[in-house]
Structure formats: C-alpha cells, structure tokens
Write a protein that holds these residues in place. Sequence first.
Motif, mmCIF file in Angstrom:
data_model
loop_
_atom_site.group_PDB
_atom_site.id
_atom_site.type_symbol
_atom_site.label_atom_id
_atom_site.label_comp_id
_atom_site.label_asym_id
_atom_site.label_seq_id
_atom_site.Cartn_x
_atom_site.Cartn_y
_atom_site.Cartn_z
ATOM 1 N N SER A 49 -4.881 3.525 -8.725
ATOM 2 C CA SER A 49 -6.130 2.942 -8.225
ATOM 3 C C SER A 49 -6.006 1.485 -7.788
ATOM 4 O O SER A 49 -6.789 1.022 -6.974
ATOM 5 C CB SER A 49 -7.224 3.061 -9.286
ATOM 6 O OG SER A 49 -6.857 2.324 -10.438
ATOM 7 N N LYS A 50 -5.042 0.753 -8.308
ATOM 8 C CA LYS A 50 -4.862 -0.648 -7.925
ATOM 9 C C LYS A 50 -3.899 -0.818 -6.753
ATOM 10 O O LYS A 50 -3.664 -1.925 -6.299
ATOM 11 C CB LYS A 50 -4.316 -1.462 -9.110
ATOM 12 C CG LYS A 50 -5.210 -1.466 -10.311
ATOM 13 C CD LYS A 50 -6.298 -2.471 -10.153
ATOM 14 C CE LYS A 50 -7.087 -2.546 -11.447
ATOM 15 N NZ LYS A 50 -8.221 -3.392 -11.364
ATOM 16 N N GLY A 51 -3.309 0.274 -6.258
ATOM 17 C CA GLY A 51 -2.302 0.171 -5.222
ATOM 18 C C GLY A 51 -0.936 -0.079 -5.843
ATOM 19 O O GLY A 51 -0.819 -0.236 -7.060
ATOM 20 N N LEU A 52 0.090 -0.126 -5.018
ATOM 21 C CA LEU A 52 1.457 -0.289 -5.511
ATOM 22 C C LEU A 52 2.134 -1.474 -4.832
ATOM 23 O O LEU A 52 1.852 -1.778 -3.682
ATOM 24 C CB LEU A 52 2.274 0.976 -5.226
ATOM 25 C CG LEU A 52 1.770 2.265 -5.861
ATOM 26 C CD1 LEU A 52 2.595 3.441 -5.371
ATOM 27 C CD2 LEU A 52 1.817 2.183 -7.362
ATOM 28 N N SER A 53 3.045 -2.112 -5.563
ATOM 29 C CA SER A 53 3.866 -3.170 -4.990
ATOM 30 C C SER A 53 5.078 -2.537 -4.325
ATOM 31 O O SER A 53 5.750 -1.699 -4.905
ATOM 32 C CB SER A 53 4.340 -4.135 -6.080
ATOM 33 O OG SER A 53 3.266 -4.849 -6.604
ATOM 34 N N LEU A 54 5.340 -2.952 -3.110
ATOM 35 C CA LEU A 54 6.489 -2.467 -2.360
ATOM 36 C C LEU A 54 7.623 -3.456 -2.588
ATOM 37 O O LEU A 54 7.482 -4.645 -2.330
ATOM 38 C CB LEU A 54 6.124 -2.388 -0.880
ATOM 39 C CG LEU A 54 6.963 -1.534 0.022
ATOM 40 C CD1 LEU A 54 6.961 -0.089 -0.450
ATOM 41 C CD2 LEU A 54 6.436 -1.590 1.436
ATOM 42 N N ARG A 55 8.749 -2.969 -3.103
ATOM 43 C CA ARG A 55 9.861 -3.846 -3.472
ATOM 44 C C ARG A 55 11.088 -3.561 -2.612
ATOM 45 O O ARG A 55 11.245 -2.477 -2.071
ATOM 46 C CB ARG A 55 10.195 -3.668 -4.946
ATOM 47 C CG ARG A 55 9.004 -4.021 -5.826
ATOM 48 C CD ARG A 55 9.428 -4.323 -7.230
ATOM 49 N NE ARG A 55 8.306 -4.779 -8.024
ATOM 50 C CZ ARG A 55 8.000 -6.053 -8.223
ATOM 51 N NH1 ARG A 55 8.738 -6.989 -7.678
ATOM 52 N NH2 ARG A 55 6.968 -6.393 -8.971
ATOM 53 N N PRO B 45 -1.587 -10.250 -10.777
ATOM 54 C CA PRO B 45 -1.514 -11.616 -10.246
ATOM 55 C C PRO B 45 -0.645 -11.678 -8.995
ATOM 56 O O PRO B 45 0.328 -10.934 -8.851
ATOM 57 C CB PRO B 45 -0.874 -12.405 -11.385
ATOM 58 C CG PRO B 45 -0.055 -11.406 -12.108
ATOM 59 C CD PRO B 45 -0.814 -10.105 -11.997
ATOM 60 N N ILE B 46 -1.026 -12.551 -8.092
ATOM 61 C CA ILE B 46 -0.222 -12.833 -6.909
ATOM 62 C C ILE B 46 0.083 -14.321 -6.948
ATOM 63 O O ILE B 46 -0.827 -15.142 -6.961
ATOM 64 C CB ILE B 46 -0.950 -12.448 -5.613
ATOM 65 C CG1 ILE B 46 -1.185 -10.950 -5.606
ATOM 66 C CG2 ILE B 46 -0.158 -12.890 -4.398
ATOM 67 C CD1 ILE B 46 -1.830 -10.419 -4.369
ATOM 68 N N GLY C 246 5.774 -6.328 0.009
ATOM 69 C CA GLY C 246 4.471 -5.903 0.513
ATOM 70 C C GLY C 246 3.754 -5.073 -0.515
ATOM 71 O O GLY C 246 4.080 -5.098 -1.705
ATOM 72 N N GLY C 247 2.775 -4.340 -0.052
ATOM 73 C CA GLY C 247 2.000 -3.499 -0.949
ATOM 74 C C GLY C 247 1.501 -2.267 -0.225
ATOM 75 O O GLY C 247 1.479 -2.200 1.005
ATOM 76 N N VAL C 248 1.113 -1.285 -1.002
ATOM 77 C CA VAL C 248 0.574 -0.042 -0.470
ATOM 78 C C VAL C 248 -0.762 0.182 -1.168
ATOM 79 O O VAL C 248 -0.842 0.139 -2.393
ATOM 80 C CB VAL C 248 1.525 1.142 -0.728
ATOM 81 C CG1 VAL C 248 1.053 2.383 -0.012
ATOM 82 C CG2 VAL C 248 2.934 0.810 -0.297
#
Length: 178
Positions: free
Chosen positions: A117-123, A42-43, A134-136
């Motif tokens: 596979s879903k990408g990563l959250s950049l913290r 979720p965002i 952000g995200g990767v």
Amino acid sequence: MSFSGLVKFLIGFVIAIALMIGAGVAAALYFVTKLTAPPDKPIFANDKPIVKAQATIAKSLPKPTPTPTNLAATTPTPATPSNTPSAEQAIATPTPSDTPSPKQLEPGAYKGRVTWSKGLSLRGGPNLESDRIGGVAYNQNIVVLAESDDKRWLKIRVEDGDTEGWVKAGNIERVESQ
C-alpha cells in the motif's frame, strides 16, 4: 451531616472517579493507536530518485549515430527550390504514430502489479544497501524480468517506461495477460 448530603457526596464521588477512569482509558487508547501505526517512509536529502533515475535512463539509451535522415532533421537549412522536399519524398517519409506498440515480454518475464500500500523503493541492486533509483506506486503495473538467486528480490521494469530496478519479493501479484 444529613442523609441526603451524604448521598449527594457519594454520587458526586462515584461520578468523579468514573470520569477520571474514562479520561484515562481514552488517553491510553489514543496514545496506543498513535504509537502502533507505522511511520511514513523517510526520504532524505541525498536520496534524489528523480535525478538518479534520469541519469540511469540517460546512460542506458544508445547514442544516436548521424544518418542522412536524422542529420537532415537536426541541421536547419534555408528553404530553397533545390532542397525543398518533393511530393514523393513527403509521402515516403513515415510519420510517428500516436499509440506506442506494446513491448513484447522477454522469455521468463511476466506482468505484475504492486500490492504494497505504500509503494516500493526501486533499487540499483538486489540488496538494501544499493542506491535507491526511484519508486513504484501502489497498484502500478510492472513487468517482472528476473529473480535473485536467494529469491528475496525481483528485477522489474515499470510498464509505462524503461525504468528498471530491484524490489523486495512478496509485494507483487502476478497479473494475467489479456
């Protein structure tokens, strides 16, 4: 009731039971597959990764100091014979290159690629309570800069930009340099 009527009744009864069992199994399989699939990440409205990333990048950039070269570029002056550049000045001015030079890796840093596979959250910090900046994306190339003390988080930099942050360890594979 005749023998043929009894056989028809039994065959119809067996077919009806088989159809009901088949429909029940199909419905059960459908719901089991829907309930076991992980939901999308979720965002929320208060997570504005683009705005936070831009603010972080803007804070990390050095403030430009006025020098004679960039002061002349920022202040427009009317073209007069005294301030038009000569041929020697035009040749001496370097032109920006189209291809950026690759950044050198810091000591201890290495290149990697996102494998989740879903990408990563950049913290912003090495924990789940830190702000998401952000995200990767999946398969995106990154540079691993450091590892947290508990070895659960990695500090990374996106290879295409200057965005830095922390991601969960174990979701990145090391890539050999060419």
